[in-house]
Scaffold this motif. Structure first.
Motif, PDB file in Angstrom:
ATOM      1  N   VAL A  96       0.840  -1.205   0.000  1.00  0.00           N
ATOM      2  CA  VAL A  96       0.000   0.000   0.000  1.00  0.00           C
ATOM      3  C   VAL A  96       0.870   1.248   0.000  1.00  0.00           C
ATOM      4  CG1 VAL A  96      -1.710   1.304   1.325  1.00  0.00           C
ATOM      5  CG2 VAL A  96      -1.972  -1.167   1.058  1.00  0.00           C
ATOM      6  N   ALA A  97       1.926   1.253   0.817  1.00  0.00           N
ATOM      7  CA  ALA A  97       2.809   2.423   0.896  1.00  0.00           C
ATOM      8  C   ALA A  97       3.464   2.726  -0.443  1.00  0.00           C
ATOM      9  CB  ALA A  97       3.879   2.195   1.968  1.00  0.00           C
ATOM     10  N   ALA A  98       3.706   1.694  -1.248  1.00  0.00           N
ATOM     11  CA  ALA A  98       4.345   1.878  -2.553  1.00  0.00           C
ATOM     12  C   ALA A  98       3.345   2.138  -3.666  1.00  0.00           C
ATOM     13  CB  ALA A  98       5.181   0.648  -2.888  1.00  0.00           C
ATOM     14  N   GLY A  99       2.055   2.132  -3.339  1.00  0.00           N
ATOM     15  CA  GLY A  99       1.031   2.356  -4.352  1.00  0.00           C
ATOM     16  C   GLY A  99       0.770   1.150  -5.234  1.00  0.00           C
ATOM     17  N   LEU A 100       1.206  -0.020  -4.797  1.00  0.00           N
ATOM     18  CA  LEU A 100       0.999  -1.237  -5.588  1.00  0.00           C
ATOM     19  C   LEU A 100      -0.336  -1.906  -5.281  1.00  0.00           C
ATOM     20  CD1 LEU A 100       4.608  -2.730  -5.318  1.00  0.00           C
ATOM     21  CD2 LEU A 100       3.597  -1.518  -7.246  1.00  0.00           C
ATOM     22  N   LEU A 101      -0.993  -1.450  -4.244  1.00  0.00           N
ATOM     23  CA  LEU A 101      -2.298  -1.966  -3.844  1.00  0.00           C
ATOM     24  C   LEU A 101      -3.083  -0.798  -3.276  1.00  0.00           C
ATOM     25  CD1 LEU A 101      -3.654  -4.833  -3.745  1.00  0.00           C
ATOM     26  CD2 LEU A 101      -3.009  -4.893  -1.324  1.00  0.00           C
ATOM     27  N   ARG A 102      -4.361  -0.711  -3.666  1.00  0.00           N
ATOM     28  CA  ARG A 102      -5.146   0.446  -3.242  1.00  0.00           C
ATOM     29  C   ARG A 102      -5.337   0.471  -1.732  1.00  0.00           C
ATOM     30  NH1 ARG A 102      -9.388  -0.349  -6.261  1.00  0.00           N
ATOM     31  NH2 ARG A 102     -10.653  -1.358  -4.669  1.00  0.00           N
ATOM     32  N   ALA A 103      -5.656  -0.649  -1.149  1.00  0.00           N
ATOM     33  CA  ALA A 103      -5.861  -0.732   0.292  1.00  0.00           C
ATOM     34  C   ALA A 103      -5.575  -2.153   0.738  1.00  0.00           C
ATOM     35  CB  ALA A 103      -7.297  -0.341   0.669  1.00  0.00           C
ATOM     36  N   ALA A 104      -5.131  -2.304   1.976  1.00  0.00           N
ATOM     37  CA  ALA A 104      -4.868  -3.637   2.511  1.00  0.00           C
ATOM     38  C   ALA A 104      -6.185  -4.332   2.830  1.00  0.00           C
ATOM     39  CB  ALA A 104      -4.015  -3.538   3.772  1.00  0.00           C
ATOM     40  N   PRO A 105      -6.294  -5.626   2.569  1.00  0.00           N
ATOM     41  CA  PRO A 105      -7.489  -6.359   2.959  1.00  0.00           C
ATOM     42  C   PRO A 105      -7.565  -6.504   4.474  1.00  0.00           C
ATOM     43  CG  PRO A 105      -5.825  -7.882   2.185  1.00  0.00           C
ATOM     44  CD  PRO A 105      -5.288  -6.501   1.934  1.00  0.00           C
ATOM     45  N   ARG A 106      -8.764  -6.776   4.961  1.00  0.00           N
ATOM     46  CA  ARG A 106      -8.913  -7.076   6.387  1.00  0.00           C
ATOM     47  C   ARG A 106      -8.210  -8.392   6.687  1.00  0.00           C
ATOM     48  NH1 ARG A 106     -13.778  -8.692   7.227  1.00  0.00           N
ATOM     49  NH2 ARG A 106     -14.362  -8.688   5.025  1.00  0.00           N
ATOM     50  N   LEU A 107      -7.500  -8.435   7.794  1.00  0.00           N
ATOM     51  CA  LEU A 107      -6.889  -9.678   8.251  1.00  0.00           C
ATOM     52  C   LEU A 107      -7.742 -10.263   9.364  1.00  0.00           C
ATOM     53  CD1 LEU A 107      -3.099  -8.723   8.293  1.00  0.00           C
ATOM     54  CD2 LEU A 107      -4.437  -9.783   6.464  1.00  0.00           C
ATOM     55  N   VAL A 108      -7.881 -11.568   9.353  1.00  0.00           N
ATOM     56  CA  VAL A 108      -8.726 -12.261  10.325  1.00  0.00           C
ATOM     57  C   VAL A 108      -7.923 -13.401  10.934  1.00  0.00           C
ATOM     58  CG1 VAL A 108     -10.861 -13.560  10.681  1.00  0.00           C
ATOM     59  CG2 VAL A 108     -10.802 -11.675   9.017  1.00  0.00           C
ATOM     60  N   ALA A 109      -7.855 -13.434  12.267  1.00  0.00           N
ATOM     61  CA  ALA A 109      -7.209 -14.536  12.972  1.00  0.00           C
ATOM     62  C   ALA A 109      -8.212 -15.657  13.155  1.00  0.00           C
ATOM     63  CB  ALA A 109      -6.693 -14.060  14.323  1.00  0.00           C
ATOM     64  N   ALA A 110      -7.877 -16.851  12.669  1.00  0.00           N
ATOM     65  CA  ALA A 110      -8.740 -18.022  12.818  1.00  0.00           C
ATOM     66  C   ALA A 110      -8.189 -18.893  13.933  1.00  0.00           C
ATOM     67  CB  ALA A 110      -8.817 -18.803  11.511  1.00  0.00           C
ATOM     68  N   GLU A 111      -9.058 -19.248  14.884  1.00  0.00           N
ATOM     69  CA  GLU A 111      -8.610 -19.983  16.069  1.00  0.00           C
ATOM     70  C   GLU A 111      -9.586 -21.102  16.419  1.00  0.00           C
ATOM     71  OE1 GLU A 111      -6.923 -16.937  19.173  1.00  0.00           O
ATOM     72  OE2 GLU A 111      -8.829 -16.162  18.410  1.00  0.00           O
ATOM     73  N   PRO A 112      -9.097 -22.189  17.034  1.00  0.00           N
ATOM     74  CA  PRO A 112     -10.021 -23.165  17.599  1.00  0.00           C
ATOM     75  C   PRO A 112     -10.716 -22.569  18.816  1.00  0.00           C
ATOM     76  CG  PRO A 112      -7.754 -23.742  18.129  1.00  0.00           C
ATOM     77  CD  PRO A 112      -7.687 -22.570  17.194  1.00  0.00           C
ATOM     78  N   SER A 113     -11.997 -22.856  18.973  1.00  0.00           N
ATOM     79  CA  SER A 113     -12.773 -22.250  20.060  1.00  0.00           C
ATOM     80  C   SER A 113     -12.181 -22.526  21.436  1.00  0.00           C
ATOM     81  CB  SER A 113     -14.217 -22.758  20.021  1.00  0.00           C
ATOM     82  OG  SER A 113     -14.847 -22.407  18.819  1.00  0.00           O
ATOM     83  N   ALA A 114     -11.533 -23.683  21.595  1.00  0.00           N
ATOM     84  CA  ALA A 114     -11.015 -24.064  22.910  1.00  0.00           C
ATOM     85  C   ALA A 114      -9.876 -23.169  23.381  1.00  0.00           C
ATOM     86  CB  ALA A 114     -10.551 -25.522  22.874  1.00  0.00           C
ATOM     87  N   SER A 115      -9.176 -22.511  22.455  1.00  0.00           N
ATOM     88  CA  SER A 115      -8.032 -21.669  22.814  1.00  0.00           C
ATOM     89  C   SER A 115      -8.011 -20.415  21.948  1.00  0.00           C
ATOM     90  CB  SER A 115      -6.722 -22.447  22.662  1.00  0.00           C
ATOM     91  OG  SER A 115      -6.668 -23.533  23.544  1.00  0.00           O
ATOM     92  N   ALA A 116      -9.076 -19.647  22.022  1.00  0.00           N
ATOM     93  CA  ALA A 116      -9.253 -18.485  21.136  1.00  0.00           C
ATOM     94  C   ALA A 116      -8.862 -17.199  21.857  1.00  0.00           C
ATOM     95  CB  ALA A 116     -10.691 -18.419  20.645  1.00  0.00           C
ATOM     96  N   ALA A 117      -7.560 -16.989  22.034  1.00  0.00           N
ATOM     97  CA  ALA A 117      -7.087 -15.831  22.782  1.00  0.00           C
ATOM     98  C   ALA A 117      -7.396 -14.517  22.073  1.00  0.00           C
ATOM     99  CB  ALA A 117      -5.589 -15.953  23.031  1.00  0.00           C
ATOM    100  N   TYR A 118      -7.341 -14.505  20.743  1.00  0.00           N
ATOM    101  CA  TYR A 118      -7.577 -13.254  20.014  1.00  0.00           C
ATOM    102  C   TYR A 118      -9.053 -12.866  20.048  1.00  0.00           C
ATOM    103  CZ  TYR A 118      -2.776 -13.318  18.461  1.00  0.00           C
ATOM    104  OH  TYR A 118      -1.409 -13.301  18.446  1.00  0.00           O
ATOM    105  N   VAL A 119      -9.929 -13.857  19.941  1.00  0.00           N
ATOM    106  CA  VAL A 119     -11.360 -13.566  20.072  1.00  0.00           C
ATOM    107  C   VAL A 119     -11.636 -12.968  21.441  1.00  0.00           C
ATOM    108  CG1 VAL A 119     -13.651 -14.617  20.231  1.00  0.00           C
ATOM    109  CG2 VAL A 119     -12.085 -15.314  18.417  1.00  0.00           C
ATOM    110  N   ARG A 120     -11.043 -13.563  22.472  1.00  0.00           N
ATOM    111  CA  ARG A 120     -11.249 -13.063  23.828  1.00  0.00           C
ATOM    112  C   ARG A 120     -10.660 -11.656  23.985  1.00  0.00           C
ATOM    113  NH1 ARG A 120     -11.445 -16.030  28.677  1.00  0.00           N
ATOM    114  NH2 ARG A 120     -12.119 -17.764  27.350  1.00  0.00           N
ATOM    115  N   ALA A 121      -9.495 -11.436  23.385  1.00  0.00           N
ATOM    116  CA  ALA A 121      -8.844 -10.129  23.522  1.00  0.00           C
ATOM    117  C   ALA A 121      -9.660  -9.025  22.866  1.00  0.00           C
ATOM    118  CB  ALA A 121      -7.446 -10.183  22.907  1.00  0.00           C
ATOM    119  N   LEU A 122     -10.102  -9.259  21.622  1.00  0.00           N
ATOM    120  CA  LEU A 122     -10.807  -8.212  20.894  1.00  0.00           C
ATOM    121  C   LEU A 122     -12.187  -7.920  21.469  1.00  0.00           C
ATOM    122  CD1 LEU A 122      -9.832  -9.060  17.201  1.00  0.00           C
ATOM    123  CD2 LEU A 122      -8.815  -7.368  18.737  1.00  0.00           C
ATOM    124  N   ALA A 123     -12.679  -8.797  22.327  1.00  0.00           N
ATOM    125  CA  ALA A 123     -13.954  -8.540  23.002  1.00  0.00           C
ATOM    126  C   ALA A 123     -13.795  -7.538  24.136  1.00  0.00           C
ATOM    127  CB  ALA A 123     -14.542  -9.842  23.529  1.00  0.00           C
TER     128      ALA A 123
END
Length: 400
Positions: free
Chosen positions: A247-274
């Protein structure tokens, strides 16, 4: 040679080594150090040849140092044939069947360029096999420290490459021995070895940026979201850095959304973003529970992963084990045999709104999950030299 100053992205202090920022650790947050972003201005995305070494300088090495390569990168994008139309970037097509090859190509090249003769990696699977292969390619001695749960297929890969593999009762003992080997013997650390882990080797994370470069080349501004199986978030962080550079170099208009995929039993990022506010999110700790997707899930939400999600306006998705195992079978039925951890990303991708192309990163082949796949399988049928018996067998199988 490009600037190789390591800096903490959280507090801004310069640092050294691979154990993260000591000041932030004292503040209760494990933060991986970062190299400066590469300047991609003047590059031609359409002609990018792929892989970590496709654009010289994006993985910093001394001018006289040679890359270490086995043909990693340029992995295919496969669109699943169903209404959701999720894309899978199949990193199982790399030389040792995992995205870790991009990481280890950069890590081992850095080790050799610095004069190291012995490298060491802590791994429960893919990283160990990749470390062994790339160290063999570079002519370096490799030691892999692991736990008793090492899959037999990975064990065989490590031994075949000539590395030494040693098991420990748990990851704490494993990491403590690795720390002493680094501090007292001077061995080069290919992976994290401190608790809580800040992330992998900063130079190695640079090799993972090439996933973003290839996605931008192949799918361009149609990219809507990239879903990444996540534990300590090296891959998530590397992909995020790659999109920032584009994006900084103008090679892509915007960065896509990034999504962390986790197993429900150990979903630290889901818990954090809540939680409300970054100070609370970056101090998230949960009990770790192992699942069939044993290479992902975490007891902490690593700062480098949170940074990638914050910067891209991303999110995290938790998936139950029954759901991701069903996705593993479904992808295999279309000819794409993914590890269970990759199937978590496919399941998570299906839950996202269709805002542009949604890509799940298939981090590795399902070859290491042989025991899992065969767990409920019937014994191998053996019949005589009879077409009638073959027809009867097919009728029984189709009726199951």
């Amino acid at each position: 040679m490009t600037d190789q100053t390591l800096r903490c992205p959280r507090c801004g202090r310069d640092g050294t080594g691979t154990a993260g920022c000591p000041a932030c650790r004292a503040d209760g947050v494990a933060v991986n150090l970062e190299l400066p972003l590469a300047d991609l201005r003047g590059r031609d995305l359409a002609s990018y040849p792929g892989g970590p070494w496709g654009w010289p300088g994006t993985v910093p090495l001394p001018p006289d140092a040679d890359p270490v390569a086995l043909g990693e990168g340029n992995t295919p994008n496969v669109r699943l044939e169903d209404p959701a139309g999720v894309w899978v970037k199949n990193e199982g097509a790399n030389p040792t069947h995992t995205h870790k090859d991009r990481y280890m190509a950069a890590a081992v090249a850095t080790a050799r360029a610095g004069g190291s003769t012995t490298v060491i990696a802590a791994s429960s699977g893919n990283a160990g096999a990749s470390a062994a292969a790339y160290a063999a390619r570079a002519g370096l001695r490799c030691i892999v420290v692991t736990t008793s749960s090492l899959p037999p297929v990975i064990h065989a890969q490590i031994l075949a490459a000539g590395a030494v593999v040693v098991g420990f009762p748990d990851s704490v003992a494993r990491n403590n021995v690795m720390r002493r080997a680094v501090d007292e013997l001077g061995w080069f650390p290919l992976t994290n070895y401190v608790e809580p882990g800040a992330g992998g080797h900063p130079h190695a994370v640079e090799g993972l940026k090439s996933v973003a470069y290839e996605l931008a080349r192949d799918l361009g501004d149609s990219l809507g979201a990239v879903v990444v199986p996540t534990s300590r978030a090296d891959l998530l962080a590397g992909i995020g850095r790659g999109f920032k550079e584009l994006v900084a170099a103008g090679l892509l208009r915007a960065a896509p959304r990034l999504v962390a995929a986790e197993p429900s039993a150990s979903a630290a990022y889901v818990r954090a973003l809540a939680k409300t506010g970054r100070p609370a999110q970056e101090r998230t700790e949960i009990p770790y529970v192992s699942t069939a997707a044993f290479s992902i899930g975490s007891d902490v939400a690593n700062w480098q992963g949170l940074q990638a999600l914050w910067d891209s306006g991303g999110s995290a998705v938790a998936v139950d084990e029954a759901d991701f195992l069903a996705e593993q079978r479904g992808a295999a039925a279309q000819g794409l045999f993914l590890e269970a951890s990759s199937a978590v990303a496919v399941a998570a991708a299906r839950r996202l709104p269709a805002d542009g192309a949604v890509v799940a990163i298939g981090t590795a082949s399902g070859v290491k999950d042989i025991d899992l796949v065969l767990r409920d399988a019937p014994p191998l049928p053996v019949i005589g030299e009879s077409l009638t018996q073959l027809r009867e067998l097919l009728q029984r199988v189709s009726g199951r």
